[in-house]
Design an enzyme around this catalytic site. Structure first.
Site, PDB file in Angstrom:
ATOM      1  N   SER A 178     -51.893  22.813  12.566  1.00 41.23           N
ATOM      2  CA  SER A 178     -53.210  22.389  13.016  1.00 41.23           C
ATOM      3  C   SER A 178     -53.081  21.432  14.201  1.00 41.23           C
ATOM      4  O   SER A 178     -51.985  20.944  14.521  1.00 41.23           O
ATOM      5  CB  SER A 178     -53.961  21.684  11.876  1.00 41.23           C
ATOM      6  OG  SER A 178     -53.327  20.448  11.583  1.00 41.23           O
ATOM      7  N   ASP A 180     -53.892  26.617  13.823  1.00 44.74           N
ATOM      8  CA  ASP A 180     -55.079  26.546  12.974  1.00 44.74           C
ATOM      9  C   ASP A 180     -56.120  25.653  13.645  1.00 44.74           C
ATOM     10  O   ASP A 180     -55.854  24.507  13.981  1.00 44.74           O
ATOM     11  CB  ASP A 180     -54.678  25.969  11.610  1.00 44.74           C
ATOM     12  CG  ASP A 180     -55.794  26.042  10.591  1.00 44.74           C
ATOM     13  OD1 ASP A 180     -56.653  26.928  10.706  1.00 44.74           O
ATOM     14  OD2 ASP A 180     -55.797  25.200   9.669  1.00 44.74           O
ATOM     15  N   HIS A 206     -64.232  23.296   3.526  1.00 46.96           N
ATOM     16  CA  HIS A 206     -63.017  22.534   3.767  1.00 46.96           C
ATOM     17  C   HIS A 206     -62.921  21.328   2.837  1.00 46.96           C
ATOM     18  O   HIS A 206     -63.923  20.797   2.366  1.00 46.96           O
ATOM     19  CB  HIS A 206     -62.978  22.055   5.217  1.00 46.96           C
ATOM     20  CG  HIS A 206     -62.818  23.174   6.202  1.00 46.96           C
ATOM     21  ND1 HIS A 206     -61.718  23.990   6.216  1.00 46.96           N
ATOM     22  CD2 HIS A 206     -63.614  23.617   7.208  1.00 46.96           C
ATOM     23  CE1 HIS A 206     -61.841  24.884   7.176  1.00 46.96           C
ATOM     24  NE2 HIS A 206     -62.984  24.682   7.796  1.00 46.96           N
ATOM     25  N   HIS A 219     -61.168  30.707   5.418  1.00 43.93           N
ATOM     26  CA  HIS A 219     -60.739  29.313   5.540  1.00 43.93           C
ATOM     27  C   HIS A 219     -61.265  28.534   4.332  1.00 43.93           C
ATOM     28  O   HIS A 219     -62.089  29.016   3.569  1.00 43.93           O
ATOM     29  CB  HIS A 219     -61.314  28.694   6.812  1.00 43.93           C
ATOM     30  CG  HIS A 219     -60.679  29.194   8.066  1.00 43.93           C
ATOM     31  ND1 HIS A 219     -60.797  28.554   9.277  1.00 43.93           N
ATOM     32  CD2 HIS A 219     -59.903  30.285   8.311  1.00 43.93           C
ATOM     33  CE1 HIS A 219     -60.138  29.214  10.207  1.00 43.93           C
ATOM     34  NE2 HIS A 219     -59.589  30.267   9.650  1.00 43.93           N
ATOM     35  N   SER A 279     -58.593  26.534  -0.691  1.00 42.42           N
ATOM     36  CA  SER A 279     -57.783  25.901  -1.733  1.00 42.42           C
ATOM     37  C   SER A 279     -58.571  25.865  -3.040  1.00 42.42           C
ATOM     38  O   SER A 279     -59.799  25.788  -3.047  1.00 42.42           O
ATOM     39  CB  SER A 279     -57.382  24.480  -1.324  1.00 42.42           C
ATOM     40  OG  SER A 279     -56.329  24.513  -0.383  1.00 42.42           O
ATOM     41  N   ASN A 333     -56.370  30.938   3.942  1.00 41.35           N
ATOM     42  CA  ASN A 333     -55.801  29.644   4.334  1.00 41.35           C
ATOM     43  C   ASN A 333     -55.721  28.700   3.139  1.00 41.35           C
ATOM     44  O   ASN A 333     -56.699  28.552   2.394  1.00 41.35           O
ATOM     45  CB  ASN A 333     -56.668  28.986   5.412  1.00 41.35           C
ATOM     46  CG  ASN A 333     -56.577  29.689   6.749  1.00 41.35           C
ATOM     47  OD1 ASN A 333     -56.057  30.795   6.850  1.00 41.35           O
ATOM     48  ND2 ASN A 333     -57.092  29.038   7.776  1.00 41.35           N
ATOM     49  N   ASP A 354     -54.350  24.704   2.275  1.00 41.53           N
ATOM     50  CA  ASP A 354     -53.828  23.429   2.772  1.00 41.53           C
ATOM     51  C   ASP A 354     -53.986  22.333   1.728  1.00 41.53           C
ATOM     52  O   ASP A 354     -53.019  21.685   1.331  1.00 41.53           O
ATOM     53  CB  ASP A 354     -54.558  23.058   4.064  1.00 41.53           C
ATOM     54  CG  ASP A 354     -54.012  21.785   4.710  1.00 41.53           C
ATOM     55  OD1 ASP A 354     -52.930  21.323   4.307  1.00 41.53           O
ATOM     56  OD2 ASP A 354     -54.660  21.256   5.627  1.00 41.53           O
TER      57      ASP A 354
END
EC number: 4.1.2.13
Length: 307
Positions: free
Chosen positions: A50, A82, A178, A209, A212, A252, A254
């Protein structure tokens, strides 16, 4: 093994109904843990850097760490930018050896997003580099984009966006977000919207995106050993696995890696207060990353034994 681009791995993922994991990297231990997991699972891999990681560790350090990891690796690996904030960042990464870049113009108007994405595409394609773009906006904070709420991707706009910009893959908004605090109520993804996009854009690789799952055992572990992460809730893993059967070729991840590392280090400090050797607690954290990534590859992405 040299770096590769995503084209072949995405084609195989689309046909096979699985997704490729795109894991964010910030330091040596994270890279090692991810690589060990992918090698053990014989899985294709995307290592994401990123803008924040570039500032923290510097692009050249991270690329040299990845170069070292590839010396003995026998699996296809993509290095991907990213959430590139502008053309200049994308250009610097392309020139620096990345095989894939993402330009994030999701906060811009539709036409302005297309305009800059196409600028990135033209530069990248001349150099054999893949371009991911984003249409729609996820709630939460990610690099330079802050959004109070989700702005879901409109299927018809997605078709026009891809045709006009020439981007190779598209990150869409269907309910993910996010950070560690994704849902206040019942988690859900808009599969009806996803299915419509897939139907009108057949064989086109889509990206999720903010995907998680925020495993509660690591939230609880972090809190038990001095953390303060109340109410964190992520995307259920069964929903992510389902998305991979609807044209989502890249997912994705993270936050889950950060949680696993942080919780493990916190526990290590409390359980072993006399230890001050970073290799001890960072070694444990590296193992936690490996275990987390291996679980995702096998049980969420479904991409074990796909090389």
């Amino acid at each position: 093994m040299p770096l590769t681009g995503p084209k072949e791995m995405f084609e195989k993922a689309y046909k096979g109904g699985h997704a490729v994991g795109a894991f964010n990297v910030n330091n040596m231990e994270i890279i090692q843990g991810i690589m060990m997991a992918a090698e053990e699972e014989k899985a294709p891999l995307i290592l994401q850097i990123s803008s924040g990681a570039r500032k923290y560790a510097s692009q050249i350090y991270l690329m040299k760490l990845i170069e070292a990891a590839l010396v003995e690796a026998d699996l296809p690996v993509v290095v991907h930018l990213d959430h590139g904030a502008d053309f200049d960042i994308c250009k610097a990464c392309i020139d620096g050896g990345f095989t894939s870049v993402m330009y994030d113009g999701s906060h811009l108007s539709f036409d302005e997003n297309i305009k800059i994405t196409k600028q990135v595409v033209d530069y990248a394609h001349d150099r054999g580099v893949w371009v991911e773009a984003e249409l729609g906006r996820l709630a939460g904070i990610e690099e330079h984009v802050v959004s109070e709420e989700n702005v879901y991707t409109e299927p018809d706009q997605a078709v026009e966006f891809v045709e006009r910009s020439g981007c190779d893959s598209l990150a869409i908004a269907i309910g993910t977000s996010h950070g560690a605090y994704k849902f206040a109520g019942e988690p859900r993804l808009d599969f009806e919207r996803l299915e419509k996009i897939t139907k009108i854009m057949p064989d086109y690789p889509l990206v999720l995106h903010g995907s998680s799952s925020v495993p509660q055992e690591f939230v609880e572990m972090a809190n038990q050993y001095g953390g303060d992460i109340p109410g964190a809730k992520g995307v259920p893993e069964d929903l992510l696995r389902k998305a991979a059967t609807f044209g989502v070729c890249k997912i994705n991840i993270d936050t889950d890696i950060r949680l696993a590392m942080t919780a493990t280090i916190r526990k290590s400090f409390v359980d072993n207060p006399t230890v001050f050797d970073p290799r001890k607690y960072l070694g444990a954290a590296r193992q936690a990353v490996k275990d987390m990534v291996q679980h995702k590859i096998k049980n969420v992405l479904g991409c074990s034994n796909q090389i």
